[in-house]
Design an enzyme around this catalytic site. Sequence first.
Site, PDB file in Angstrom:
ATOM      1  CB  VAL A  49      -0.950   0.025   1.210  1.00  0.00           C
ATOM      2  CG1 VAL A  49      -1.851   1.258   1.148  1.00  0.00           C
ATOM      3  CG2 VAL A  49      -1.797  -1.245   1.256  1.00  0.00           C
ATOM      4  CE  LYS A  75      -4.608  -5.263  -0.798  1.00  0.00           C
ATOM      5  NZ  LYS A  75      -5.760  -5.903  -0.097  1.00  0.00           N
ATOM      6  CG  ASP A  87      -7.310 -10.995   7.033  1.00  0.00           C
ATOM      7  OD1 ASP A  87      -6.937 -11.595   8.070  1.00  0.00           O
ATOM      8  OD2 ASP A  87      -6.530 -10.443   6.251  1.00  0.00           O
TER       9      ASP A  87
END
Length: 329
Positions: free
Chosen positions: A34, A51, A158
């Site tokens: 990123v 990103k 996540d």
Amino acid sequence: MTPQYMNISYHDLLKATSGFSSENVIGTGGFGVVYKGIMAVEGIITSVAIKVLNLEQRGASRSFLSECETLRSVRHRNLIKVLSCCSSIDHRGNDFKAVVFEYMPNGSLEEWLHPKESMNSQPFESLSIMQRLNIAIDVAAALGYLHEHGPVPVVHCDLKPSNILLDNEMIAHVGDFGLARFLIRQANISSPSMTSASGIKGSIGYIPPEYGFGSQASTEGDIYSYGILLLETFTGVSPTDERFTDVSSLHSHVKMAFPSRVLDVVDSKMFLERQCPGTKTVCAPKSAHDCLVSVLQCGIQCSKESPRERGTMKQVVRELDSARMLLLR
């Protein structure tokens, strides 16, 4: 309504990041890097987060598609806002994929909880109990929207401190949807089930135990990760800390101290101005103590081994709102 994205080329991103300079790197992940970039957004020169996917990494292309599709379908004040996606060819003729997000000037929750472990050299102050609670409520609100109020139920898969980003006002935004999964509600089934269970992943320490036995992605799995995140936010201890073994964990560490010794396990930096003279004991007011008991109880409940015992994000938001009222009384 599907949002209209900016039309951005590879050369636009190359220019915005000064040639993807290492000096502009603000984060790294399993699927890419990123960068901070400067470019025009709706006619205004502003900072963005870019990103760039490492397409040599297995699963990176799928992650790109998942992130674009998820963020195209959902809109919430506590979800990171995507500005554009770029699928092109770089100057060497290789495939290039990137996602452009709004820039979060206060970094990630990871950087605030574990500044020494952060790659960012920026000094971070300690978060107060109220800041931590507000962040926890922001994240719970985002998950509640994803699970129950969006166009289709979504599982993040996540959730962890590095994926919680903070804006100028320290409002939390959940990011990184590279592993997200859409759920479908089947007839005569009360809870969502996933269209495909292939490739279920996550981050060590935050993955619910049932995923290790082949269970499909579920909202209950996200709630487990949230419970661990909540305990980490208020203890300052990572679930992968070396103190934990095969028979101990962040969950058991907090549960053993609950409720009579909660001040022994919470991050004392929340109360630096309330240190008892001549001791290492935290002198927290009763309102703060009662708040912490409520918060840690919520974290323990969410991170239980059995998915059925974890509750819902709607319940979590209600409990944390009550905890905030205890702190304010």
